[in-house]
Design an enzyme around this catalytic site. Structure first.
Site, mmCIF file in Angstrom:
data_model
loop_
_atom_site.group_PDB
_atom_site.id
_atom_site.type_symbol
_atom_site.label_atom_id
_atom_site.label_comp_id
_atom_site.label_asym_id
_atom_site.label_seq_id
_atom_site.Cartn_x
_atom_site.Cartn_y
_atom_site.Cartn_z
ATOM 1 N N ASP B 36 0.851 -1.198 0.000
ATOM 2 C CA ASP B 36 0.000 0.000 0.000
ATOM 3 C C ASP B 36 0.885 1.246 0.000
ATOM 4 O O ASP B 36 1.810 1.336 0.820
ATOM 5 C CB ASP B 36 -0.844 0.055 1.277
ATOM 6 C CG ASP B 36 -2.103 -0.794 1.191
ATOM 7 O OD1 ASP B 36 -2.283 -1.489 0.169
ATOM 8 O OD2 ASP B 36 -2.900 -0.751 2.147
ATOM 9 N N LYS B 93 -8.119 0.676 -5.377
ATOM 10 C CA LYS B 93 -9.326 0.107 -4.769
ATOM 11 C C LYS B 93 -10.595 0.828 -5.201
ATOM 12 O O LYS B 93 -10.637 2.054 -5.230
ATOM 13 C CB LYS B 93 -9.229 0.205 -3.242
ATOM 14 C CG LYS B 93 -8.192 -0.713 -2.599
ATOM 15 C CD LYS B 93 -8.214 -0.520 -1.083
ATOM 16 C CE LYS B 93 -7.005 -1.139 -0.401
ATOM 17 N NZ LYS B 93 -7.029 -2.599 -0.398
ATOM 18 N N GLY B 165 -5.392 -2.830 8.621
ATOM 19 C CA GLY B 165 -5.137 -1.651 9.439
ATOM 20 C C GLY B 165 -5.007 -1.943 10.920
ATOM 21 O O GLY B 165 -4.996 -1.036 11.741
ATOM 22 N N ARG B 177 -6.528 -20.372 6.677
ATOM 23 C CA ARG B 177 -6.738 -21.746 7.160
ATOM 24 C C ARG B 177 -8.123 -22.250 6.764
ATOM 25 O O ARG B 177 -8.287 -23.394 6.364
ATOM 26 C CB ARG B 177 -6.595 -21.807 8.683
ATOM 27 C CG ARG B 177 -5.162 -21.874 9.154
ATOM 28 C CD ARG B 177 -5.109 -22.512 10.549
ATOM 29 N NE ARG B 177 -3.777 -22.469 11.113
ATOM 30 C CZ ARG B 177 -2.823 -23.361 10.844
ATOM 31 N NH1 ARG B 177 -3.066 -24.349 10.008
ATOM 32 N NH2 ARG B 177 -1.634 -23.259 11.394
ATOM 33 N N GLY B 226 -3.165 -7.234 8.039
ATOM 34 C CA GLY B 226 -2.499 -7.382 9.327
ATOM 35 C C GLY B 226 -1.055 -7.807 9.289
ATOM 36 O O GLY B 226 -0.432 -7.957 10.340
ATOM 37 N N SER B 248 -0.838 -1.146 5.963
ATOM 38 C CA SER B 248 -0.303 -0.152 6.890
ATOM 39 C C SER B 248 1.043 -0.577 7.471
ATOM 40 O O SER B 248 1.802 0.264 7.943
ATOM 41 C CB SER B 248 -1.311 0.051 8.020
ATOM 42 O OG SER B 248 -2.626 0.009 7.515
#
EC number: 4.3.3.6
Lengths: 197, 306
Positions: B36, B93, B165, B177, B226, B248
């Site tokens: 990003d 996006k 984020g 998973r 994440g 992020s």
């Protein structure tokens, strides 16, 4: 070398899996190569499609660039598709700052020459040395070859541009035969590897 | 990649926007990191660090969370500046179901459109018809059924949703998973059982059968949401992601250039703990992060889309 050559696929980044599958269908023993000691064990090497800037950075960072140059200079058969073609070019017309290549084919390539993703396309391509009609050329943000030196032989063109070149034991295509079910170009390369053995 | 139907073609009429060209583009990104970035300067840092593509957006997800309000497509000027600045592919996006934002992004010449839950959804029932575009789409998914519904709408690449984020990889792990487990389960089914499986997954039978045969999605699967450290990226790859998006995690950290390069290394050598250890040294501060279990339901992006 036995009849089943061991062919590596440079596995720093890109469509490695598809090349491994295509090579296996063309009766080679295919394995990924990320380290100098893995490179030393193969009879030939494919440099896959991917991002040429990322691949050359990682190759330099992990000490692969010099060993790659050495083996290509020594005549190890090598085949590059798209980003792989860029890495096999002696010269890039529009390199990113500091972008290095392995070299091996006396040609000048233009990166993303056919345009951005919206211009990516499929078209039939006649490849010299590949029997049985044109191959399905899948061109993705593809480069083309601006010019070749005396040693290099143009083996395919599309729309007036050079899209495949062979020089000695090195082969390069702008397009991605590994994304099609047609493995004739890989079979041609496997034959090149067998011929050296 | 699965073998797709051959597109009728001749040497004179090249075909653009085919499934093979769209899905094939994602195949080229495999083993790589998509970062990003909010401006041309960050885009160059990402490219120099070895990113395979950048995602152009006005605010990284961590800031979207902080600022609140409606999050929309980015300013075309900003996207064009990033396209100008780098030679790697540029993604951007659109909101879920906002096909006009997607039309605008296509007209700007972006290389991939992310129909993203990180932005505020524009339609609570329908996602965009992605077959209507030449530009390929990537979409988020939390499970196999969701992934296949997006592919049925024309998505050419799938990513986990994760919880963008937060700097917390737990949700991305859960989604990956889940997808892998559901694929493994399909592998064990006989043909009679696949019809009921399709009904249960709420996905087209043909796609369910294809997944059962291939043992993988018919398109490339990345992880997103994440990832903040080299070890996070390697974890996602060991869990079966073919590459990673980092939002992020890079530009909200102490030393973005160094962290970006470290995550690239760990993504390529995801199965080599020594290299991951080296890449993890002296990176400075990671982004602070949010614990997902303290996140109110309304602030969970993964619940957006269906």
């Amino acid at each position: 070398m036995s009849d089943t050559p061991v062919i590596g696929v440079l596995a720093l980044q890109g469509d490695v899996r598809e090349h491994l599958i295509a090579l296996a269908s063309a009766d080679a023993l295919a394995r990924p190569v990320r380290r100098p000691e893995e490179l030393a064990e193969v009879d030939g090497l494919v440099i896959p499609g991917g991002e040429s800037t990322t691949m050359s950075k990682l190759a330099a960072l992990f000490g692969l660039l010099e060993p790659l140059r050495e083996r290509v200079r020594d005549g190890m058969p090598v085949y590059g598709t798209c980003a792989g073609m860029i890495l096999l070019a002696d010269k890039i017309l529009d390199p990113r700052s500091g972008q290095e290549t392995v070299g091996g084919i006396d040609m000048i390539v233009r990166r993303n020459a056919f345009g951005r993703q919206n211009e990516s396309f499929e078209a039939a391509v006649e490849v010299a040395g590949v029997e049985g009609g044109p191959v399905e050329g899948v061109f993705i943000r593809a480069p083309w070859v601006e010019s070749v030196g005396a040693q290099a032989r143009v083996v395919a063109e599309h729309g007036g541009h050079i899209v495949a070149v062979r020089q000695g034991n090195a082969l390069a295509t702008s397009f991605h035969p590994e994304l099609t079910g047609d493995h004739r170009v890989h079979a041609l390369f496997v034959d090149m590897v067998r011929a050296v053995g | 990649m699965s073998t797709l139907p051959t597109t009728p073609q001749s040497a004179d009429s090249p075909a653009t926007g085919t499934a093979r060209v769209k899905r094939g583009m994602a195949e080229q990104l495999k083993g790589g990191v998509i970062m990003d970035v909010v401006d041309a300067e960050q885009a160059k840092i990402a490219e120099d660090a070895g990113a395979v593509a950048v995602m152009a957006l006005e605010r990284v997800p961590a800031d979207i969370r902080k600022d609140g309000g409606v999050a929309r497509m980015s300013d075309p000027n900003m996207i064009e500046e990033i396209i100008e600045a780098v030679s790697i592919p540029v993604m951007a996006k659109s909101r879920i179901g906002h096909f006009v934002e997607a039309q605008v992004l296509q007209s700007l010449g972006v290389d991939y459109i992310d129909e993203s839950e990180v932005l505020t959804p524009a339609d609570e029932v329908n996602h965009s018809d992605k077959f209507a575009f030449t530009t390929p789409f990537v979409c988020g998914a939390t499970n196999l059924g969701e992934a296949l519904r997006r592919i049925a709408e024309g998505a050419a690449m799938i990513r986990s949703k994760g919880e963008a984020g937060t700097g917390n990889v737990v949700e991305a792990v859960r989604h990956l998973r889940q997808i892998k487990n559901e694929i493994a389960r399909l592998r064990g089914y006989d043909n009679n059982e696949l019809y009921a499986a399709a009904k249960e997954l709420r996905a087209p039978y043909e796609l369910v059968r294809e997944v059962a045969e291939l043992g993988k999605l018919p398109v490339v699967l990345f992880s997103a949401g994440g990832v903040a450290t080299p070890a996070d990226a390697a974890l996602m790859r060991q869990l079966g992601a073919e590459g990673v998006f980092v939002g992020s995690g890079i530009f909200k950290s102490g030393d973005p250039a160094k962290r970006a390069a470290a995550i690239v290394k760990a993504t390529t050598f995801y199965d080599d703990p020594k290299i991951i250890a080296d890449a993890s040294r002296n990176l400075g501060e990671a982004m602070v992060g949010i614990n997902c279990d303290t996140l109110p339901e309304a602030e969970r992006y993964a619940n957006r889309g269906w």
